[in-house]
Design a protein around this motif. Structure first.
Motif, short mmCIF file in Angstrom:
data_model
loop_
_atom_site.label_atom_id
_atom_site.label_comp_id
_atom_site.label_asym_id
_atom_site.label_seq_id
_atom_site.Cartn_x
_atom_site.Cartn_y
_atom_site.Cartn_z
N LEU A 188 -13.29 0.61 -0.82
CA LEU A 188 -12.03 1.32 -0.63
C LEU A 188 -12.09 2.22 0.60
CD1 LEU A 188 -9.22 1.92 -1.81
CD2 LEU A 188 -10.28 3.79 -3.12
N GLY A 189 -13.22 2.92 0.80
CA GLY A 189 -13.36 3.77 1.96
C GLY A 189 -13.29 2.98 3.26
N LEU A 190 -13.98 1.84 3.32
CA LEU A 190 -13.96 1.03 4.54
C LEU A 190 -12.58 0.46 4.79
CD1 LEU A 190 -15.32 -0.34 6.90
CD2 LEU A 190 -16.15 -2.13 5.34
N MET A 191 -11.92 -0.03 3.75
CA MET A 191 -10.57 -0.58 3.93
C MET A 191 -9.59 0.49 4.41
SD MET A 191 -10.46 -2.86 0.45
CE MET A 191 -8.68 -3.15 0.56
N THR A 192 -9.71 1.70 3.88
CA THR A 192 -8.81 2.78 4.30
C THR A 192 -9.04 3.14 5.76
OG1 THR A 192 -8.81 3.65 2.04
CG2 THR A 192 -8.11 5.14 3.79
N ALA A 193 -10.31 3.21 6.18
CA ALA A 193 -10.62 3.53 7.57
C ALA A 193 -10.12 2.43 8.51
CB ALA A 193 -12.12 3.73 7.74
N ALA A 224 -9.04 -0.75 -9.61
CA ALA A 224 -7.60 -0.96 -9.43
C ALA A 224 -7.14 -0.48 -8.06
CB ALA A 224 -6.83 -0.25 -10.53
N ALA A 225 -7.73 0.62 -7.55
CA ALA A 225 -7.31 1.16 -6.25
C ALA A 225 -7.59 0.17 -5.13
CB ALA A 225 -8.03 2.48 -5.99
N VAL A 226 -8.70 -0.57 -5.21
CA VAL A 226 -9.01 -1.57 -4.20
C VAL A 226 -8.00 -2.71 -4.25
CG1 VAL A 226 -10.75 -3.23 -3.41
CG2 VAL A 226 -11.47 -0.98 -4.24
N VAL A 227 -7.69 -3.17 -5.45
CA VAL A 227 -6.73 -4.25 -5.63
C VAL A 227 -5.35 -3.85 -5.10
CG1 VAL A 227 -5.60 -5.74 -7.32
CG2 VAL A 227 -8.02 -5.13 -7.61
N GLU A 228 -4.90 -2.65 -5.45
CA GLU A 228 -3.57 -2.19 -5.04
C GLU A 228 -3.48 -2.03 -3.53
OE1 GLU A 228 -3.18 1.33 -7.33
OE2 GLU A 228 -2.91 0.26 -9.24
N LEU A 229 -4.53 -1.49 -2.91
CA LEU A 229 -4.52 -1.35 -1.45
C LEU A 229 -4.48 -2.71 -0.78
CD1 LEU A 229 -4.65 0.27 1.15
CD2 LEU A 229 -7.15 0.40 0.88
N ALA A 230 -5.26 -3.67 -1.29
CA ALA A 230 -5.26 -5.01 -0.70
C ALA A 230 -3.89 -5.68 -0.84
CB ALA A 230 -6.33 -5.86 -1.38
N GLU A 231 -3.24 -5.51 -1.99
CA GLU A 231 -1.91 -6.10 -2.18
C GLU A 231 -0.89 -5.48 -1.24
OE1 GLU A 231 -1.32 -5.45 -6.31
OE2 GLU A 231 -2.41 -7.25 -6.94
N ARG A 232 -0.98 -4.16 -1.06
CA ARG A 232 -0.03 -3.50 -0.16
C ARG A 232 -0.25 -3.97 1.28
NH1 ARG A 232 -0.42 0.85 2.96
NH2 ARG A 232 -2.30 1.69 1.97
N LEU A 233 -1.52 -4.06 1.70
CA LEU A 233 -1.81 -4.50 3.07
C LEU A 233 -1.36 -5.94 3.28
CD1 LEU A 233 -5.39 -3.00 3.58
CD2 LEU A 233 -3.25 -2.20 4.59
N ARG A 234 -1.54 -6.78 2.27
CA ARG A 234 -1.11 -8.17 2.41
C ARG A 234 0.41 -8.27 2.52
NH1 ARG A 234 -3.84 -9.84 -1.04
NH2 ARG A 234 -5.43 -10.90 0.15
N GLY A 235 1.10 -7.49 1.70
CA GLY A 235 2.55 -7.51 1.75
C GLY A 235 3.06 -7.03 3.09
#
Length: 476
Positions: A188-193, A224-235
């Motif tokens: 999650l930290g790496l994806m956010t950065a 869940a936070a990793v999944v939600e961030l990935a879905e938002r980025l994909r959208g």
């Protein structure tokens, strides 16, 4: 200045150069590792003997410890290497350790310096035969220090993010993800950065790889936070409605101990974008490399009797050592002889760690052949260290062809009790001479220093080199 290096392996160095002698033998290295881990507190002699010689009684164990300390003082040229009488500790004026520097940097709130000292897992690849309590101590220390390293990396990443230094933050998060690839916190930290840097495709690729690793290796799912961030980025990347890339089902906890709401299951009905296809391919490649590494290690360790043996690979088996006061040489000879034979012409030596793990039985032809099959070595050297009087010992060594079981050389040397190292040099020289008969092997440094004609014993106890030189050859 001497230094004990315990991160990424175990070695003793002097001004950056690795030390030999007692500082390269397993039991004495393990002693230094225990004292380095204890730091200024030290360890009692009873605890040290329990870790290193659990099979010995108190008196015998204390004698072995005394011998180990003497050998280290002598070979390192440091008479004051150890301090204390009841609680033994390293003399900080003569020898330092990277683990003490690591923990000291954390105590001084300097995580950047601490992570620069962490070169790999604690005692990575180091192994003692019949580890017992020592092995459990290593595992505990390894987990504790890895946790400290993880916390230090996270603090550096968070501090960089707060300063708006997102590239630096991504680098720290990436190091944490490499340290613990199953950590959803690191993912999650790496994806956010990466999102802050505008690198959404790379953030999504890491999310896919992280989810696939968890699912394949642990049968778990990301937080869940990793999944939600990935879905938002994909959208946002596709410019359309958010498409769920994980189906909702129960699953095991992730490596961070948080129960996920989604499991890493790909929806086959969802259309694949070019970005998605590239991400999945990258994940498969990464997983394939990891699986190949694991399969390769398993094949090395598997006792496959049909494995093809490498004729230029030599395995030095642990020697049988009968005099109790010389027990340190059981594994010490493995280290010394392996190091002496490695890179002698085309020869390569199996690492002592693997040999110690795979050795079964005692010093005999059947056990030697089995060791060759387990390690892939075409040559196996085994032997024994025997008492030969009040002040002398005899070292016997046998070189065998692991494929055929044929004995290539049988050696015997006698010397004073504290010159086992000299006899080991003679073994290296003799083996080199024997193999030079059939392959272009160069003389080792030991071979240039020692003449085997002075120490090899014939059947009647006289000096002999029968079986080592071709018929009619002249002794140099």
């Amino acid at each position: 200045m001497l230094a004990v290096r315990v991160f990424g392996g175990l070695a003793v160095e002097r001004d950056g150069a690795q030390c030999g002698g007692a500082a390269a033998r397993r039991k004495t290295l393990a002693l230094l590792a225990l004292l380095a881990g204890a730091g200024r507190r030290g360890l009692s002699r009873d605890k040290l003997t329990a870790y290193l010689w659990p099979e010995s009684d108190t008196e015998h164990g204390h004698g072995l410890l005394k011998q180990a300390c003497y050998a280290l003082r002598r070979d390192l040229g440091a008479p004051e290497l150890f301090l204390g009488s009841i609680e033994l500790r390293l003399n900080p004026g003569l020898i330092s350790s990277d683990v003490e520097s690591f923990e000291g940097a954390l105590d001084q709130h300097d995580p950047a310096r601490a992570v620069s000292l962490y070169r790999g897992p604690f005692l990575d690849g180091f192994y003692l035969n019949g580890e017992g309590d020592f092995g459990r101590w290593v595992e505990g220390e390894r987990a504790r220090l890895a946790k400290l390293m993880s916390d230090a990396l996270q603090s550096l990443a968070c501090a960089a993010s707060e300063r708006g230094e997102h590239r630096t933050a991504a680098d720290w998060w990436r190091r944490l993800a490499e340290l613990d690839p199953f950590s959803s916190r690191a993912a999650l930290g790496l994806m956010t950065a990466l999102e802050a840097l505008g690198e959404r495709a790379e953030a999504l690729q890491h999310a896919r790889l992280h989810g696939t690793l968890l699912h394949q290796e642990l049968d778990a799912a990301p937080e869940a936070a990793v999944v939600e961030l990935a879905e938002r980025l994909r959208g946002e990347s596709d410019g359309g409605p958010v498409r769920r890339w994980y189906s909702r089902r129960g699953g095991r906890r992730s490596s961070d101990g948080v129960a996920p709401e989604h499991a890493a299951v790909h929806d086959p009905a969802a259309p694949r974008s070019p970005r998605r296809g590239a991400g999945v391919t990258a994940a498969k490649l990464a997983l394939g490399a990891a699986l190949l590494t694991g399969i390769g290690a398993a094949l090395v360790a598997r006792p496959d009797r049909h494995v093809r043996l490498d004729p230029d690979l030599v395995a030095v088996a642990p020697f049988d050592v009968l005099p109790p006061q010389l027990a340190l040489w059981r594994e010490g000879l493995v280290d010394v002889l392996s190091r002496g034979l490695d890179r002698a012409g085309p020869l390569r030596a199996v690492t002592p760690t693997l040999v110690t793990r795979e050795w079964r039985g005692r010093a005999d032809p059947a056990s030697a052949a089995e060791l060759g099959r387990r390690t892939g070595a075409g040559l196996v050297l085994y032997g024994a260290l025997l008492g030969a009087g009040p002040d002398s010992v005899q070292l016997t060594a046998t070189l065998v062809d692991a494929a055929s079981g044929r004995t290539l050389a049988e050696l015997a040397y006698r010397d004073v009790v504290d010159r086992v190292d000299r006899m080991s040099d003679s073994v290296i020289a003799a083996v080199s001479r024997e193999l030079r008969r059939t392959r272009p092997i160069v003389a080792t440094a030991a071979g240039r220093r020692h003449r085997i004609t002075t120490n090899v014993l014939g059947p009647d106890g006289s000096a002999s080199i029968c079986g080592l030189l071709p018929q009619g050859a002249q002794v140099p």
